[in-house]
Motif scaffolding. Structure first.
Motif, PDB file in Angstrom:
ATOM      1  N   MET A 160       0.943  -1.169   0.127  1.00 47.72           N
ATOM      2  CA  MET A 160      -0.109   0.303  -0.111  1.00 47.72           C
ATOM      3  C   MET A 160       0.728   1.320  -0.158  1.00 47.72           C
ATOM      4  SD  MET A 160      -2.545   1.406   3.203  1.00 47.72           S
ATOM      5  CE  MET A 160      -4.025   2.926   2.123  1.00 47.72           C
ATOM      6  N   ALA A 161       1.235   1.646  -1.405  1.00 50.27           N
ATOM      7  CA  ALA A 161       2.011   3.061  -1.172  1.00 50.27           C
ATOM      8  C   ALA A 161       1.086   4.397  -0.942  1.00 50.27           C
ATOM      9  CB  ALA A 161       2.738   3.397  -2.979  1.00 50.27           C
ATOM     10  N   THR A 162       2.119   5.330  -0.257  1.00 55.79           N
ATOM     11  CA  THR A 162       0.465   6.313   0.237  1.00 55.79           C
ATOM     12  C   THR A 162       2.036   7.682  -0.443  1.00 55.79           C
ATOM     13  OG1 THR A 162       2.035   6.557   2.595  1.00 55.79           O
ATOM     14  CG2 THR A 162      -0.377   5.420   1.714  1.00 55.79           C
ATOM     15  N   THR A 163       1.130   8.955  -0.178  1.00 57.59           N
ATOM     16  CA  THR A 163       1.673  10.252  -0.551  1.00 57.59           C
ATOM     17  C   THR A 163       1.936  11.046   0.612  1.00 57.59           C
ATOM     18  OG1 THR A 163      -0.115  10.710  -2.387  1.00 57.59           O
ATOM     19  CG2 THR A 163       1.743   9.047  -3.124  1.00 57.59           C
ATOM     20  N   LEU A 166       2.186  11.411   3.609  1.00 58.32           N
ATOM     21  CA  LEU A 166       2.202  11.024   5.133  1.00 58.32           C
ATOM     22  C   LEU A 166       3.267  11.042   5.815  1.00 58.32           C
ATOM     23  CD1 LEU A 166      -0.630   8.658   4.947  1.00 58.32           C
ATOM     24  CD2 LEU A 166      -0.267  11.122   5.252  1.00 58.32           C
ATOM     25  N   GLY A 167       4.515  10.429   5.023  1.00 59.11           N
ATOM     26  CA  GLY A 167       5.877  10.505   5.212  1.00 59.11           C
ATOM     27  C   GLY A 167       5.948   9.325   6.232  1.00 59.11           C
ATOM     28  N   HIS A 168       7.042   9.356   7.651  1.00 57.27           N
ATOM     29  CA  HIS A 168       7.466   8.473   8.251  1.00 57.27           C
ATOM     30  C   HIS A 168       6.437   8.295   9.023  1.00 57.27           C
ATOM     31  CE1 HIS A 168      10.043   5.268   9.991  1.00 57.27           C
ATOM     32  NE2 HIS A 168      10.172   5.634  10.893  1.00 57.27           N
ATOM     33  N   ARG A 169       5.334   9.213   9.525  1.00 59.92           N
ATOM     34  CA  ARG A 169       4.499   9.105  11.037  1.00 59.92           C
ATOM     35  C   ARG A 169       2.946   9.151  11.490  1.00 59.92           C
ATOM     36  NH1 ARG A 169       7.384   7.929  15.728  1.00 59.92           N
ATOM     37  NH2 ARG A 169       5.460   9.060  16.705  1.00 59.92           N
ATOM     38  N   LYS A 170       2.881   9.993   9.684  1.00 56.25           N
ATOM     39  CA  LYS A 170       1.764  10.511   9.091  1.00 56.25           C
ATOM     40  C   LYS A 170       0.643   9.202   9.194  1.00 56.25           C
ATOM     41  CE  LYS A 170       1.834  15.305   9.050  1.00 56.25           C
ATOM     42  NZ  LYS A 170       1.951  16.445   8.285  1.00 56.25           N
ATOM     43  N   ILE A 171       1.242   8.280   8.765  1.00 53.06           N
ATOM     44  CA  ILE A 171       0.718   6.908   8.599  1.00 53.06           C
ATOM     45  C   ILE A 171      -0.176   6.109   9.435  1.00 53.06           C
ATOM     46  CG2 ILE A 171       2.135   6.707   5.909  1.00 53.06           C
ATOM     47  CD1 ILE A 171       3.471   3.976   8.010  1.00 53.06           C
ATOM     48  N   LEU A 172       0.070   6.228  10.714  1.00 54.97           N
ATOM     49  CA  LEU A 172      -0.200   5.874  11.851  1.00 54.97           C
ATOM     50  C   LEU A 172      -1.186   6.562  11.949  1.00 54.97           C
ATOM     51  CD1 LEU A 172       3.201   5.377  13.898  1.00 54.97           C
ATOM     52  CD2 LEU A 172       2.562   3.916  12.632  1.00 54.97           C
ATOM     53  N   VAL A 173      -1.602   8.016  11.511  1.00 56.90           N
ATOM     54  CA  VAL A 173      -2.948   8.033  11.816  1.00 56.90           C
ATOM     55  C   VAL A 173      -3.853   8.731  11.065  1.00 56.90           C
ATOM     56  CG1 VAL A 173      -1.894   9.024  13.739  1.00 56.90           C
ATOM     57  CG2 VAL A 173      -1.868  10.476  12.333  1.00 56.90           C
ATOM     58  N   SER A 174      -3.365   7.857   9.547  1.00 56.80           N
ATOM     59  CA  SER A 174      -4.411   8.056   8.617  1.00 56.80           C
ATOM     60  C   SER A 174      -5.316   7.024   8.532  1.00 56.80           C
ATOM     61  CB  SER A 174      -3.199   7.706   7.434  1.00 56.80           C
ATOM     62  OG  SER A 174      -4.377   7.554   6.748  1.00 56.80           O
ATOM     63  N   PRO A 175      -7.046   8.027   8.640  1.00 54.98           N
ATOM     64  CA  PRO A 175      -8.119   7.201   8.703  1.00 54.98           C
ATOM     65  C   PRO A 175      -7.993   6.175   7.446  1.00 54.98           C
ATOM     66  CG  PRO A 175      -8.575   9.630   8.878  1.00 54.98           C
ATOM     67  CD  PRO A 175      -7.235   9.127   8.424  1.00 54.98           C
TER      68      PRO A 175
END
Length: 253
Positions: free
Chosen positions: A226-229, A231-240
């Motif tokens: 799952m590739a995201t854009t 969100l960087g290293h940490r914001k993926i942890l709080v992405s809905p």
């Protein structure tokens, strides 16, 4: 400097036990590892990364418990609410994080799933392996994974302080001597893991390059990326959106 945990004690003390959870401490190489046990249902371990704590995974934990899972999360030695590891409260290594995963499995048993972040991805998988966990029965979610090995260490170091080949030739043996481990034996890319795995990685991740997560998804036979854009290293942890995908993957949807 490589083994010094970033931030002071106040920064690390940001994990709290959720309401309704049960707090525990377990011994790990002479130190108390703090954690919480929350919810009912299939067991899922949540494992933070370098300089992190259980609080990093609160959003994901709440989503899993709401969907009928039991979450066990813990702070590694010298992290969060846990006691100092073998090297004191300011220093630790991936080996110490791996040992914490191992003693957690000794207490709570094999999980149905694992969610880990950054360095916790590497140390959790190796800790589960040492505990004899059957990976074919465990769903793995690895977020912004630190893949380890000489390549992983070199790329992560270079994201902070540029270091050329001559520096790395001297640096890596020093790391290995201090941690008492060969980097070739401390790598996700060299692990043969056939369980279902979801690799979540942002294309702009600075500490752990996206290419590492993509390479891991390609190397493991039952892994998906799952590739995201943005969100960087940490914001993926709080992405809905990430949270929904993680929960659906663990449920097998």
């Amino acid at each position: 400097m490589w083994f010094k945990i970033p931030g002071g004690l106040e920064r690390r003390l940001r994990g709290k036990a959720p309401a309704g959870s049960e707090v525990f401490t377990i011994d790990c190489e002479g130190t108390d590892v703090w954690g919480y046990d929350w919810g009912r249902g299939p067991l899922v371990y949540l494992v933070h990364g370098w300089g992190g704590c259980t609080g990093d995974l609160d959003f994901i934990a709440a989503g899993l418990v709401a969907n009928g899972y039991r979450v066990v999360a813990f702070d590694a030695p010298s992290h969060g609410n846990s006691g100092p590891g073998p090297w004191g409260e300011q220093f630790t290594s991936g080996v110490h994080l791996k040992d914490a995963m191992r003693v957690a499995v000794d207490k709570f048993g094999a999980p149905s799933a694992l969610v880990a972040h950054s360095l916790g991805c590497l140390t959790a998988v190796l800790g589960l392996r040492e505990s004899g966990v059957d990976f074919t029965k465990t769903r793995l979610v690895l977020m912004a994974p630190f893949v380890g090995g000489a390549r992983g260490f070199a790329d992560t170091l270079n994201s902070v302080v540029p270091a050329g080949p001559r520096i790395m030739e001297r640096f890596i043996p020093l790391v290995e001597d201090r941690a008492e481990v060969k980097l070739a034996d401390f790598s996700l890319l060299d692990e043969r893991v056939e369980s279902p795995a979801l690799i979540v990685h942002d294309e702009g991740d600075r500490p752990n390059p996206f290419s590492h997560g993509a390479g891991l998804a390609e190397a493991w036979p039952n892994a998906e990326l799952m590739a995201t854009t943005g969100l960087g290293h940490r914001k993926i942890l709080v992405s809905p959106a990430v949270n929904r995908r993680v929960t659906a993957f663990i449920k097998g949807d």
